[in-house]
Motif scaffolding. Structure first.
Motif, PDB file in Angstrom:
ATOM      1  N   ASN A 124      48.246  56.096  44.374  1.00  0.00           N
ATOM      2  CA  ASN A 124      46.940  56.064  45.044  1.00  0.00           C
ATOM      3  C   ASN A 124      46.877  54.975  46.118  1.00  0.00           C
ATOM      4  OD1 ASN A 124      46.148  58.102  43.342  1.00  0.00           O
ATOM      5  ND2 ASN A 124      45.126  56.733  41.908  1.00  0.00           N
ATOM      6  N   LEU A 125      47.825  54.038  46.127  1.00  0.00           N
ATOM      7  CA  LEU A 125      47.823  52.945  47.109  1.00  0.00           C
ATOM      8  C   LEU A 125      48.673  53.254  48.333  1.00  0.00           C
ATOM      9  CD1 LEU A 125      48.331  49.924  44.684  1.00  0.00           C
ATOM     10  CD2 LEU A 125      46.196  50.771  45.629  1.00  0.00           C
ATOM     11  N   ILE A 126      49.564  54.221  48.221  1.00  0.00           N
ATOM     12  CA  ILE A 126      50.547  54.483  49.267  1.00  0.00           C
ATOM     13  C   ILE A 126      49.899  55.192  50.455  1.00  0.00           C
ATOM     14  CG2 ILE A 126      52.688  55.705  49.796  1.00  0.00           C
ATOM     15  CD1 ILE A 126      53.448  55.239  46.841  1.00  0.00           C
ATOM     16  N   GLY A 127      50.146  54.645  51.644  1.00  0.00           N
ATOM     17  CA  GLY A 127      49.710  55.288  52.886  1.00  0.00           C
ATOM     18  C   GLY A 127      48.215  55.304  53.146  1.00  0.00           C
ATOM     19  N   LYS A 128      47.453  54.494  52.466  1.00  0.00           N
ATOM     20  CA  LYS A 128      46.002  54.483  52.642  1.00  0.00           C
ATOM     21  C   LYS A 128      45.547  53.462  53.674  1.00  0.00           C
ATOM     22  CE  LYS A 128      45.253  57.392  49.266  1.00  0.00           C
ATOM     23  NZ  LYS A 128      44.889  58.736  49.415  1.00  0.00           N
ATOM     24  N   GLY A 129      46.444  52.562  54.103  1.00  0.00           N
ATOM     25  CA  GLY A 129      46.078  51.566  55.101  1.00  0.00           C
ATOM     26  C   GLY A 129      45.226  50.438  54.566  1.00  0.00           C
ATOM     27  N   TYR A 130      45.246  50.208  53.248  1.00  0.00           N
ATOM     28  CA  TYR A 130      44.472  49.124  52.664  1.00  0.00           C
ATOM     29  C   TYR A 130      45.061  47.772  53.067  1.00  0.00           C
ATOM     30  CZ  TYR A 130      42.531  52.689  49.515  1.00  0.00           C
ATOM     31  OH  TYR A 130      41.921  53.792  48.996  1.00  0.00           O
ATOM     32  N   SER A 131      44.239  46.750  53.048  1.00  0.00           N
ATOM     33  CA  SER A 131      44.712  45.384  53.330  1.00  0.00           C
ATOM     34  C   SER A 131      45.543  44.887  52.147  1.00  0.00           C
ATOM     35  CB  SER A 131      43.524  44.451  53.552  1.00  0.00           C
ATOM     36  OG  SER A 131      42.825  44.250  52.337  1.00  0.00           O
ATOM     37  N   ARG A 132      46.312  43.840  52.402  1.00  0.00           N
ATOM     38  CA  ARG A 132      47.138  43.269  51.330  1.00  0.00           C
ATOM     39  C   ARG A 132      46.284  42.785  50.166  1.00  0.00           C
ATOM     40  NH1 ARG A 132      52.232  40.007  54.037  1.00  0.00           N
ATOM     41  NH2 ARG A 132      53.208  41.869  54.902  1.00  0.00           N
ATOM     42  N   ALA A 133      45.145  42.184  50.463  1.00  0.00           N
ATOM     43  CA  ALA A 133      44.261  41.678  49.405  1.00  0.00           C
ATOM     44  C   ALA A 133      43.784  42.812  48.499  1.00  0.00           C
ATOM     45  CB  ALA A 133      43.067  40.954  50.013  1.00  0.00           C
ATOM     46  N   ILE A 134      43.429  43.937  49.082  1.00  0.00           N
ATOM     47  CA  ILE A 134      42.971  45.081  48.281  1.00  0.00           C
ATOM     48  C   ILE A 134      44.124  45.639  47.455  1.00  0.00           C
ATOM     49  CG2 ILE A 134      42.154  47.474  48.413  1.00  0.00           C
ATOM     50  CD1 ILE A 134      40.369  46.594  50.732  1.00  0.00           C
ATOM     51  N   GLU A 184      46.802  44.055  46.372  1.00  0.00           N
ATOM     52  CA  GLU A 184      47.101  43.116  45.286  1.00  0.00           C
ATOM     53  C   GLU A 184      46.076  43.220  44.166  1.00  0.00           C
ATOM     54  OE1 GLU A 184      47.480  39.257  47.082  1.00  0.00           O
ATOM     55  OE2 GLU A 184      49.378  39.781  48.065  1.00  0.00           O
ATOM     56  N   SER A 185      44.805  43.364  44.541  1.00  0.00           N
ATOM     57  CA  SER A 185      43.749  43.520  43.544  1.00  0.00           C
ATOM     58  C   SER A 185      43.936  44.809  42.749  1.00  0.00           C
ATOM     59  CB  SER A 185      42.389  43.523  44.242  1.00  0.00           C
ATOM     60  OG  SER A 185      41.368  43.803  43.324  1.00  0.00           O
ATOM     61  N   GLU A 186      44.289  45.886  43.433  1.00  0.00           N
ATOM     62  CA  GLU A 186      44.509  47.164  42.754  1.00  0.00           C
ATOM     63  C   GLU A 186      45.754  47.126  41.862  1.00  0.00           C
ATOM     64  OE1 GLU A 186      42.711  50.431  42.700  1.00  0.00           O
ATOM     65  OE2 GLU A 186      41.424  48.675  42.833  1.00  0.00           O
ATOM     66  N   ILE A 187      46.799  46.437  42.301  1.00  0.00           N
ATOM     67  CA  ILE A 187      47.992  46.289  41.448  1.00  0.00           C
ATOM     68  C   ILE A 187      47.609  45.577  40.166  1.00  0.00           C
ATOM     69  CG2 ILE A 187      50.218  45.118  41.229  1.00  0.00           C
ATOM     70  CD1 ILE A 187      50.676  45.734  44.231  1.00  0.00           C
ATOM     71  N   GLN A 188      46.830  44.505  40.266  1.00  0.00           N
ATOM     72  CA  GLN A 188      46.385  43.785  39.066  1.00  0.00           C
ATOM     73  C   GLN A 188      45.607  44.707  38.137  1.00  0.00           C
ATOM     74  OE1 GLN A 188      44.139  40.441  40.612  1.00  0.00           O
ATOM     75  NE2 GLN A 188      45.872  39.071  40.254  1.00  0.00           N
ATOM     76  N   ARG A 189      44.683  45.465  38.703  1.00  0.00           N
ATOM     77  CA  ARG A 189      43.865  46.365  37.886  1.00  0.00           C
ATOM     78  C   ARG A 189      44.708  47.442  37.223  1.00  0.00           C
ATOM     79  NH1 ARG A 189      42.102  51.281  38.175  1.00  0.00           N
ATOM     80  NH2 ARG A 189      42.793  51.615  40.310  1.00  0.00           N
ATOM     81  N   ILE A 190      45.575  48.078  37.997  1.00  0.00           N
ATOM     82  CA  ILE A 190      46.383  49.181  37.479  1.00  0.00           C
ATOM     83  C   ILE A 190      47.337  48.691  36.396  1.00  0.00           C
ATOM     84  CG2 ILE A 190      48.215  50.822  38.080  1.00  0.00           C
ATOM     85  CD1 ILE A 190      46.765  51.126  40.829  1.00  0.00           C
ATOM     86  N   ASP A 234      48.164  38.637  32.791  1.00  0.00           N
ATOM     87  CA  ASP A 234      47.625  37.733  33.811  1.00  0.00           C
ATOM     88  C   ASP A 234      48.768  37.050  34.556  1.00  0.00           C
ATOM     89  OD1 ASP A 234      48.598  35.892  31.977  1.00  0.00           O
ATOM     90  OD2 ASP A 234      46.641  35.137  31.385  1.00  0.00           O
ATOM     91  N   GLY A 235      48.435  36.036  35.338  1.00  0.00           N
ATOM     92  CA  GLY A 235      49.446  35.264  36.051  1.00  0.00           C
ATOM     93  C   GLY A 235      50.198  36.062  37.094  1.00  0.00           C
ATOM     94  N   PHE A 236      49.492  36.900  37.828  1.00  0.00           N
ATOM     95  CA  PHE A 236      50.142  37.746  38.828  1.00  0.00           C
ATOM     96  C   PHE A 236      50.628  36.908  40.012  1.00  0.00           C
ATOM     97  CE2 PHE A 236      47.938  40.973  36.478  1.00  0.00           C
ATOM     98  CZ  PHE A 236      48.704  42.111  36.634  1.00  0.00           C
ATOM     99  N   ALA A 237      51.811  37.257  40.514  1.00  0.00           N
ATOM    100  CA  ALA A 237      52.356  36.654  41.731  1.00  0.00           C
ATOM    101  C   ALA A 237      52.866  37.799  42.598  1.00  0.00           C
ATOM    102  CB  ALA A 237      53.488  35.694  41.393  1.00  0.00           C
ATOM    103  N   PHE A 238      52.650  37.690  43.912  1.00  0.00           N
ATOM    104  CA  PHE A 238      52.997  38.765  44.839  1.00  0.00           C
ATOM    105  C   PHE A 238      53.916  38.233  45.932  1.00  0.00           C
ATOM    106  CE2 PHE A 238      48.867  39.721  43.046  1.00  0.00           C
ATOM    107  CZ  PHE A 238      49.056  41.012  42.593  1.00  0.00           C
TER     108      PHE A 238
END
Length: 152
Positions: free
Chosen positions: A86-96, A98-104, A119-123
């Motif tokens: 759902n994140l691929i090719g949507k043109g989202y910003s890096r912040a969005i 990263e937030s979606e990766i954390q949620r997923i 927790d403790g996510f690093a990108f």
């Protein structure tokens, strides 16, 4: 020698005894060691599949869950796997992203009752993808770090 066909109820196999024996393994169970780098099971010198302890089995389950696309394989339940597509090719910003990766990742891993926290996510961004790592903790308060990658 014990009587194979006891007459009294004391010798009968009950469901309670079966549950007691199956719960001796605890909620973590057993598994085989898998090398995600080679994509194959780890073999012993005698060419048998190496066993994984309970914590290693849980960590491997977590790693496999974030590598498996949700809804793509009929063998897995609808609760298993990630939804990074759902994140691929949507043109989202890096912040969005990263937030979606954390949620997923958090939703994917907390489906398993053995997982207490994620927790403790690093990108780290490189090219058209995002490498990430996170700390996972199980209900026994054992922690590990797992890694993944999302192509954007």
């Amino acid at each position: 020698m014990a009587n194979l066909f006891p007459d009294d109820a004391e010798g009968d196999w009950t469901e309670a005894q079966a549950e007691e024996e199956s719960s001796e393994e605890g909620p973590f169970g057993r598994s085989w060691r898998f090398d995600f780098t080679t994509g194959d099971f780890v073999m012993t010198p005698t060419r048998k599949v190496a066993a994984a302890d309970e914590t290693a089995a849980w960590v491997m389950w977590c790693q496999k869950a974030i590598l498996t696309p949700r809804y793509r394989h009929l063998i897995y339940s609808r609760n298993h796997g990630e939804e990074f597509d759902n994140l691929i090719g949507k043109g989202y910003s890096r912040a969005i992203i990263e937030s979606e990766i954390q949620r997923i990742v958090t939703e994917t891993l907390t489906v398993d009752p053995r997982t207490a926290t994620v927790d403790g996510f690093a990108f780290a961004w490189s090219g058209d993808g995002c490498h990430f790592s996170c700390r996972i903790q199980n209900v026994r308060e054992e922690t590990e770090t797992i890694e993944g990658r999302v192509e954007t």
